[in-house]
Design an enzyme around this catalytic site. Structure first.
Site, PDB file in Angstrom:
ATOM      1  N   ARG A  48       0.847  -1.182   0.000  1.00 30.88           N
ATOM      2  CA  ARG A  48       0.000   0.000   0.000  1.00 30.88           C
ATOM      3  C   ARG A  48       0.888   1.241   0.000  1.00 30.88           C
ATOM      4  NH1 ARG A  48      -3.304  -0.636   5.163  1.00 30.88           N
ATOM      5  NH2 ARG A  48      -4.112   1.416   4.564  1.00 30.88           N
ATOM      6  N   SER A  50       0.666   4.075   1.941  1.00 34.45           N
ATOM      7  CA  SER A  50       0.820   4.879   3.145  1.00 34.45           C
ATOM      8  C   SER A  50       2.238   4.770   3.692  1.00 34.45           C
ATOM      9  CB  SER A  50      -0.179   4.438   4.216  1.00 34.45           C
ATOM     10  OG  SER A  50       0.192   3.197   4.770  1.00 34.45           O
ATOM     11  N   LYS A 120      -3.409  -7.832  10.729  1.00 35.52           N
ATOM     12  CA  LYS A 120      -4.796  -7.648  11.163  1.00 35.52           C
ATOM     13  C   LYS A 120      -5.697  -7.241  10.002  1.00 35.52           C
ATOM     14  CE  LYS A 120      -4.743  -2.799  12.706  1.00 35.52           C
ATOM     15  NZ  LYS A 120      -5.044  -1.906  13.835  1.00 35.52           N
ATOM     16  N   ASP A 121      -5.120  -6.745   8.887  1.00 32.56           N
ATOM     17  CA  ASP A 121      -5.915  -6.386   7.711  1.00 32.56           C
ATOM     18  C   ASP A 121      -6.237  -7.585   6.834  1.00 32.56           C
ATOM     19  OD1 ASP A 121      -5.848  -3.699   8.427  1.00 32.56           O
ATOM     20  OD2 ASP A 121      -4.082  -3.272   7.191  1.00 32.56           O
ATOM     21  N   LEU A 171     -15.114  -0.409  15.934  1.00 31.50           N
ATOM     22  CA  LEU A 171     -16.215  -0.815  16.812  1.00 31.50           C
ATOM     23  C   LEU A 171     -15.690  -1.549  18.042  1.00 31.50           C
ATOM     24  CD1 LEU A 171     -18.926  -2.128  14.319  1.00 31.50           C
ATOM     25  CD2 LEU A 171     -18.859   0.066  15.493  1.00 31.50           C
ATOM     26  N   ARG A 172     -14.635  -2.321  17.869  1.00 33.86           N
ATOM     27  CA  ARG A 172     -14.049  -3.050  18.999  1.00 33.86           C
ATOM     28  C   ARG A 172     -13.576  -2.083  20.083  1.00 33.86           C
ATOM     29  NH1 ARG A 172      -8.839  -3.564  20.192  1.00 33.86           N
ATOM     30  NH2 ARG A 172      -8.307  -2.624  18.183  1.00 33.86           N
ATOM     31  N   ARG A 173     -12.875  -1.040  19.676  1.00 27.34           N
ATOM     32  CA  ARG A 173     -12.384  -0.068  20.650  1.00 27.34           C
ATOM     33  C   ARG A 173     -13.525   0.695  21.299  1.00 27.34           C
ATOM     34  NH1 ARG A 173      -7.744   1.805  16.375  1.00 27.34           N
ATOM     35  NH2 ARG A 173      -6.127   0.306  16.975  1.00 27.34           N
ATOM     36  N   ARG A 190     -10.874   8.739  10.333  1.00 28.75           N
ATOM     37  CA  ARG A 190     -10.273   7.881   9.311  1.00 28.75           C
ATOM     38  C   ARG A 190      -9.027   8.545   8.759  1.00 28.75           C
ATOM     39  NH1 ARG A 190     -12.670   4.444   6.109  1.00 28.75           N
ATOM     40  NH2 ARG A 190     -10.488   3.954   5.655  1.00 28.75           N
ATOM     41  N   THR A 195      -2.443  11.431   8.983  1.00 33.35           N
ATOM     42  CA  THR A 195      -3.671  12.225   8.880  1.00 33.35           C
ATOM     43  C   THR A 195      -4.404  12.281  10.208  1.00 33.35           C
ATOM     44  OG1 THR A 195      -3.903  11.648   6.541  1.00 33.35           O
ATOM     45  CG2 THR A 195      -5.877  12.431   7.683  1.00 33.35           C
ATOM     46  N   ARG A 196      -4.486  11.159  10.905  1.00 34.75           N
ATOM     47  CA  ARG A 196      -5.196  11.145  12.174  1.00 34.75           C
ATOM     48  C   ARG A 196      -4.491  11.987  13.229  1.00 34.75           C
ATOM     49  NH1 ARG A 196      -5.995   4.867  13.031  1.00 34.75           N
ATOM     50  NH2 ARG A 196      -4.424   4.755  11.385  1.00 34.75           N
ATOM     51  N   CYS A 284     -14.064  -6.318  10.775  1.00 34.31           N
ATOM     52  CA  CYS A 284     -14.147  -4.954  11.296  1.00 34.31           C
ATOM     53  C   CYS A 284     -15.578  -4.489  11.499  1.00 34.31           C
ATOM     54  CB  CYS A 284     -13.420  -3.989  10.360  1.00 34.31           C
ATOM     55  SG  CYS A 284     -14.106  -3.921   8.692  1.00 34.31           S
TER      56      CYS A 284
END
Length: 455
Positions: A48, A50, A120-121, A171-173, A190, A195-196, A284
């Site tokens: 990817r 990023s 995890k992805d 959602l888990r967090r 996101r 960015t975050r 997810c």
């Protein structure tokens, strides 16, 4: 037995934060050797775009270069659906392989020789013909919190003012933090890690953001972390903190090369975690968490939890299993890899000889591993199965179904309901092997929790 191939997985030891290998890592890796056949001089690697994804890709490349100085690697960058859709939470985009599909298509089409993922992805069921060629040593799997500068002195979530907003798209967090810290609010955020962090610093919308510790530390920004979340606060995502290298099944030379850098203890832990999630058909779009430990390379402990989106329901189970010792190849029967259904090899005889020479197997869970450790991976798979089955018996399927039906929740403390009445927590009759424990909420409307602990 019909799925057994003979194949290698040498362990890399130590972890490094920067892209360049430390001298200790290079020394560790140089202590073992593997025959890689006649690999092409230039190897194409999919990644990817990023900064974190590229950092992880170059970490893998540098590990391989330390063992194969004659090889050249060409990184091919790609954008995935998950990278392009940034105005929705992951759970609302829907589908699996949000960050992997485009890379896997390129791999299957032979445009790249292998792909590096955050494990995890990677979906727990891989596309036909693809497998995990190596699992890289896991970094810190915990979640962490980065706070706005106005809160930099705070070291506990309980110390945040009531109404403080934490940014996360998971959602888990949200489910776990809402359960443990009902005074907090949650907003979707996101974008890549850069960015975050920028949004946290400049938008004045968030009091903090919740991140995976491994990512922020790999990029060298660990000093920004205010607190790490322990097991009592947050079970992490399945495979969080680990990296995987995905390959084509039957690409024996690439598999043999990658076996030099695969880390068996990490692979055993994530085998249990991924099996747990696969049985429950997680992802997810539902709140599922896990925690695993491997003590003295002999005792595997796996914890699993399933929650409702608002955290009002929580199912938890934990199990410990002793792993058998590794066995030398002479104690294993040699099975012709051509007998494994669906496995195609361009050069059958040469491929079989190369894998057998390096003692490599493709485990039924889709991970190439050392044939000495086959039974250890079997135990890990069984541990994950048992946790999932116990949670199913406690009502996990119903909890997950309601979570999927409710959709993504941006602020769980003001979550919309699909009916005029909030869902009633499922009450199940306790089985003799289960112990039900109440939560720390001391009121008549306490959230539901069911726990099991076995060994």
């Amino acid at each position: 037995p019909s799925t057994l191939l003979r194949v290698v997985s040498t362990q890399s030891t130590g972890y490094f934060k920067q892209i360049n290998l430390s001298s200790q890592m290079a020394n560790d890796l140089s202590s073992t050797r593997s025959d890689c056949g006649t690999l092409p001089r230039v190897i194409n690697v999919g990644s990817r775009c990023s900064e974190l994804a590229l950092c992880q890709t170059y970490l893998v490349i540098d590990l391989l270069k330390s063992r194969n100085s004659n090889l050249t690697f060409n990184v091919i960058k790609m954008s995935t659906k998950g990278d392009e859709i940034l105005d929705k939470s992951l759970s609302k985009i829907g589908g699996k392989s949000l960050f992997t599909k485009e890379l896997e298509v390129a791999l299957a089409d032979h445009r790249v020789d292998f792909v590096v993922h955050s494990l995890k992805d990677l979906p727990t069921t891989l596309p036909p013909g693809l497998a995990i060629g190596a699992v890289i040593k896991r970094h810190d799997p915990r979640d962490c919190v980065v706070l706005h500068t106005k809160h930099r002195a705070i070291t506990r979530l309980s110390a945040l003012p009531a109404g403080s907003v934490l940014g996360t798209s998971s959602l888990r967090r949200v489910a776990q933090l809402s359960r443990n810290y009902p005074q907090l609010k949650f907003e979707n955020i996101r974008g890549n890690l850069n960015t975050r962090l920028r949004k946290l610093d400049t938008d004045n919308k968030y009091d903090g953001i919740v991140l995976a510790a491994a990512g922020i530390e790999r990029l060298g920004w660990g000093e920004r972390v205010n607190m790490f979340l322990g097991k009592q606060d947050m079970l992490y995502a399945v495979s969080q903190g680990a990296m995987a290298v995905e390959v084509r099944e039957g690409d024996t030379e690439t598999v043999s090369m990658l076996s030099q850098i695969s880390h068996t203890p990490t692979a055993i832990r994530i085998t249990a975690e991924r099996t747990f999630m696969r049985v429950l058909d997680g992802g997810c779009s539902v709140p599922i968490g896990t925690w695993s430990e491997l003590d003295d390379d002999s005792q595997l402990t796996l914890s699993g939890t399933v929650l409702s989106c608002d955290g009002s329901e929580m199912l938890f189970s934990e199990r410990s299993d002793l792993l058998p010792p590794s066995l030398p190849p002479t104690h294993l029967c040699s099975i012709d890899m051509l007998h494994r259904p669906g496995l195609a090899i361009a050069d059958p005889l040469g491929g079989r000889e190369l894998l057998e020479r390096n003692n490599i197997i493709l485990h039924p869970t889709g991970i190439y591993c050392n044939s000495h450790d086959m039974r250890r991976f079997d135990v890990a798979q069984g541990c994950g199965n048992m946790i999932a089955e116990r949670l199913e018996a406690m009502g996990a399927r119903d909890v997950l179904r309601r979570a999927r039906e409710s959709g993504s929740v941006i602020n769980v403390n003001q979550a919309p309901s699909t009916s005029n009445h909030p869902p009633t927590p499922t009450v199940l009759q306790k089985r003799p092997s289960e112990e039900c424990v109440g939560t720390s909420n001391n009121n008549d409307n306490s959230p539901t929790v069911k726990r099991t602990r076995t060994s």
